[in-house]
Every structure is written in structure tokens, then in C-alpha cells.
Design an enzyme around this catalytic site. Structure first.
Site: not given
Length: 285
Positions: A32, A102, A149
Site C-alpha cells: 500500500y 499459502h 510497505k
């Protein structure tokens, strides 16, 4: 009622729906950005999108949107939500898969979600009108790839929440050698002998856009010395000034760390000068 952008459409926020099988929901599998804007002018746009693309590449999310497409989305969203002081949140998850696993298959269509939210107005360069922070310290208990991030921010959330429950605005994080890393939501600086010092970037520190802009402006101006080096906890407590930065907060002075006053609890002169330099130049990025 606010307007958001979800997968190529601008829609009312109440109508935005994302599959519970989205890997962003199930695994925090996404990245993000948060871009600050003031009356439609976005600060550090190219730097933010460059970092978003770097982070998508780092985690293997494939989305070939241009800077111009991201800019059009951001500008349109700001216009639809009324300008003012707005943060623009860009969220890209790997997308939904029919089976929870996963591991993930190639060719998943990413989920792109963008919304805006109110942020404080532009900082006034005045000691009496800034609200300084009081912060706590903690051993950094997060994972070892904090330069990405990522949306999986549970470690950051727990550090920040613990500090706030004890009456602090932020939590400064140190490694097991008592060396400063960053805050739970920000980059950190100290001032010593008139020089601004901040930890060098590594995999434990997010390369903040405000950090990038601030350091570049200070270096170009030349009136304040800048160093990137390891900072001990002892140096934080003995610093003349302590600051934090983030895109939504700007440059915030810290006047108390773990109950110990910094600069006798007063906002410092170096912060004031740096704030003038940052405020004058930030819109050039």
C-alpha cells in the site's frame, strides 16, 4: 457519502465489496501507499508510485499500470471527495483465489482499492501552533522485511496500540543492541550538536517518502548538517531534539521519550528551521 475506487470503478464507499477469498484479507498479502494532498496538490507523487512499484515487484504482484493512470485515479478521487487536506490510500492485494493456500498461482488479477480520508491541514511554521509528541520505546518485535510497505501491519499495530494505551502518541523501536530503527508508523531523527541524524536505511526501516524529501531539501539548503548513521538509545535520551516524519503527519517534534523531557519539553529551533525548509520545498516533489 465518500467515493472510492475499486477494480476500475469509482463507486460509493457503501457499495465497495471485496471477496473474503482475497489473499489480502486472508494473508495480508498486499502492499500500500498513503499520499498526502492539499487542495488537490499531491506531495511526492512520483516517489510514492515508484515505491509502490518497487514493493509490488518485491512480493511478486504483477500490475503494469503507469504513473499517469495512478495519477488520474488519485486526482479524480480527490475531486469527487471535495479537495481539502486529504490522504489518498492505495491498496494492491494479490487478489482472490478459489481455494485458500499459502502458495499462490501465477496470473491472479490483483485487487486495487483506493480511498481518501481527512488528514491534518498543512503545518504552520510556528512553535506555538505545532502539537508535539510524547513517545515510548520498545524492542522491535516485527518481521525482518520492514522496507516493504506491506499491508500485514499487525506488529506495527500492536506496538502503536501499546504505547497509546499508556498515554503516548508513538512508539520508537530499537533492535536488541539498543540501536534505533524507526517508529511504529514513522521515521525518526535526533538532533545533536546542530546536526540532524537518522538511521541508515536497511531491511528494518521503511524508506519513507517524507524522509526522502526532507533529507534531500536539507542537503540542498546546506544550513543544517545531515548524517545517516546508527543511533543508540542513550543518544536518543541525550539528544537536543527528536523528530518523527510520515506522509500524513509531516515533520513532528518529540518533547518526551519514556517520560524524559527532550529540550526541557520545548520545541527546538532546529526543527523550526527544518520545518521552514520542508514547507517551502515539499511541493517540488
Amino acid at each position: 457519502m465518500s467515493v472510492v475506487f475499486l477494480n476500475q470503478k469509482f463507486i460509493p464507499s457503501e457499495e465497495a465489496k471485496i471477496s473474503p477469498m482475497d489473499r489480502g484479507f486472508l494473508f495480508g498479502d498486499g502492499v500500500y501507499e498513503v499520499l498526502p494532498s492539499y487542495d488537490g496538490e499531491i506531495i511526492g507523487f512520483d516517489l510514492h508510485i515508484d515505491r509502490l512499484k518497487t514493493n509490488m515487484s518485491a512480493v511478486g504482484i504483477s500490475l503494469s499500470w503507469t504513473h499517469q493512470k495512478w495519477l488520474e485515479i488519485c486526482k479524480t478521487l480527490i475531486k469527487k471527495n471535495g479537495f481539502g487536506s486529504l490522504g489518498v490510500y492505495l491498496h494492491v492485494s494479490r487478489g482472490p483465489e478459489p481455494v485458500r493456500s499459502h502458495s499462490y498461482a501465477d496470473g491472479i488479477d490483483p485487487t486495487v482499492f483506493v480511498f481518501s480520508f481527512k488528514i491534518p491541514p498543512e503545518q504552520i511554521v510556528c512553535k506555538s501552533q505545532i502539537v508535539p509528541y510524547k513517545v515510548s520505546t520498545s524492542l522491535d518485535l516485527r518481521w525482518s522485511r520492514c522496507q516493504i510497505k506491506a499491508t500485514s501491519l499487525l506488529g506495527n499495530v500492536m506496538h502503536l496500540q501499546q504505547g497509546q494505551q499508556n498515554g503516548f502518541n508513538e512508539t520508537l523501536l530499537f533492535n536488541d543492541k539498543d540501536e534505533l530503527r524507526e517508529g511504529s508508523t514513522c521515521n525518526v531523527y535526533i538532533v545533536k550538536n546542530g546536526v540532524v541524524i537518522t538511521p541508515p536505511l536497511d531491511n528494518h526501516i521503511l524508506p519513507g517518502i517524507t524522509r526522502c524529501i526532507l533529507l534531500d531539501l536539507l542537503l540542498k539548503d546546506g544550513s543544517i548538517g545531515v548524517e545517516e548513521r546508527i543511533i543508540s538509545k542513550e543518544e536518543v535520551f541525550s539528544a537536543t531534539e527528536v523528530w518523527i516524519t510520515s506522509s500524513s503527519k509531516g515533520v513532528i517534534p518529540v518533547v518526551e521519550v519514556d517520560g524524559k523531557l527532550i529540550n526541557d519539553g520545548e520545541v527546538g529551533d532546529i526543527w523550526l528551521l527544518a520545518q521552514k525548509i520542508y514547507s517551502a520545498g515539499k511541493k517540488n516533489y
